[in-house]
Design a protein around this motif. Structure first.
Motif, PDB file in Angstrom:
ATOM      1  N   ILE A 107       0.865  -1.189   0.000  1.00  0.00           N
ATOM      2  CA  ILE A 107       0.000   0.000   0.000  1.00  0.00           C
ATOM      3  C   ILE A 107       0.902   1.240   0.000  1.00  0.00           C
ATOM      4  O   ILE A 107       1.779   1.368   0.863  1.00  0.00           O
ATOM      5  N   VAL A 113      -5.790   2.553  -1.786  1.00  0.00           N
ATOM      6  CA  VAL A 113      -6.591   2.227  -0.597  1.00  0.00           C
ATOM      7  C   VAL A 113      -8.082   2.231  -0.954  1.00  0.00           C
ATOM      8  O   VAL A 113      -8.821   1.309  -0.610  1.00  0.00           O
ATOM      9  N   TYR A 129      -2.883  -5.805   5.594  1.00  0.00           N
ATOM     10  CA  TYR A 129      -2.074  -4.906   4.766  1.00  0.00           C
ATOM     11  C   TYR A 129      -0.829  -4.391   5.471  1.00  0.00           C
ATOM     12  O   TYR A 129      -0.787  -4.272   6.695  1.00  0.00           O
ATOM     13  N   CYS A 156      -6.672   4.367   5.572  1.00  0.00           N
ATOM     14  CA  CYS A 156      -6.881   2.917   5.705  1.00  0.00           C
ATOM     15  C   CYS A 156      -7.872   2.635   6.829  1.00  0.00           C
ATOM     16  O   CYS A 156      -8.789   1.816   6.680  1.00  0.00           O
ATOM     17  N   LEU A 161      -9.393  -0.875   6.026  1.00  0.00           N
ATOM     18  CA  LEU A 161      -8.259  -1.735   5.678  1.00  0.00           C
ATOM     19  C   LEU A 161      -7.406  -1.953   6.926  1.00  0.00           C
ATOM     20  O   LEU A 161      -6.908  -0.991   7.516  1.00  0.00           O
ATOM     21  N   VAL A 163      -4.276  -2.500   8.727  1.00  0.00           N
ATOM     22  CA  VAL A 163      -2.829  -2.380   8.498  1.00  0.00           C
ATOM     23  C   VAL A 163      -2.086  -3.017   9.673  1.00  0.00           C
ATOM     24  O   VAL A 163      -2.221  -2.570  10.809  1.00  0.00           O
TER      25      VAL A 163
END
Ligand SMILES: *Cc1c(COP(=O)(O)O)cnc(C)c1O
Length: 228
Positions: A107, A113, A129, A156, A161, A163
């Motif tokens: 990323i 994203v 991620y 994110c 998402l 991370v």
């Protein structure tokens, strides 16, 4: 593959595992605290399968298209394999990437994203991620700048998402330790648990500086076959 090639591959793999365990112990960490991501770009499904048979389950591929040539059948056969994308991702490949990979380590921009968040929702699939950081601030290299990391993390988080950490590829031909230390520092600042850093040339050093994932290809497979 001939039997002699298979046993050589297995030997090299075992040596890398031993080196990882030793580096972890040297730096006062548990051997299980470092995960080997076998970088299998350009390698055959047959060679990969020999490592799966030894019990290895975590692999990294650089290109979505190449991964599709090898991994759908391997993953059907060995469903507990975890596949990492360790090469740059174009937004127009987000759909295929979300469908095949379990972890995306690269990323590096907001547009990506947004594309990945849309695909996660569409496919009802959640990946994990890493943000790739261009630690050497190299013009030609992928990765977010260190200064861009906070805003990327915010986006994110907002888009769902997960991370787990940061990833880097330090400049070639330079001492890697300051770059590994820099990545570790940025991760610490943001409370991120994982660091993906270290390749064949420097994975023991990366472990000493806090790597929780190392990405190793050449030390396991020998030289890569010529591109063709
Ligand atoms: C190929 C590759 C590796 C592994 O490199 P080796 O030097 O062969 O161990 C690690 N990370 C990335 C992103 C790669 O492309």
């Amino acid at each position: 593959m001939q039997d002699s090639e298979i046993s050589a591959l297995q030997e090299r793999y075992k040596r890398v595992i031993e080196n990882i365990d030793r580096a972890a112990r040297h730096s006062g960490r548990a051997p299980g605290s470092v995960q080997l991501v076998v970088a299998s770009k350009t390698q055959s499904a047959k060679a990969i399968e020999e490592l799966i048979k030894l019990g290895h389950r975590v692999f990294g591929e650089n290109r979505v298209q190449e991964a599709y040539e090898k991994w759908p059948s391997l993953k059907a056969q060995y469903p507990d394999v975890r596949l990492h994308l360790i090469g740059p991702l174009q937004t127009n490949k987000a759909r295929e990437a979300v469908a095949l990979f379990d972890v995306i380590e690269t990323i590096d921009r907001e547009k990506l994203v947004v594309a990945l968040a849309k695909e996660q929702a569409r496919q009802q699939r959640k990946l994990s991620y890493f943000i790739e950081v261009n630690v050497g601030a190299e013009e030609q290299k992928a990765g977010a700048s260190a200064a861009e990391v906070p805003e990327l993390l915010r986006v994110c988080g907002q888009d769902g998402l997960a991370v787990q950490g940061l990833m880097c590829i330090p400049p070639a031909g330079e001492q890697a330790s300051p770059y590994f230390a820099l990545l570790a520092k940025i991760a610490r600042t943001h409370g991120l648990p994982d660091l993906s850093m270290g390749m064949t040339a420097d994975y023991p050093l990366a472990i000493e500086l806090g790597a929780t994932y190392v990405r190793v290809g050449t030390a396991i497979f020998g030289g890569r076959p010529a591109k063709g």
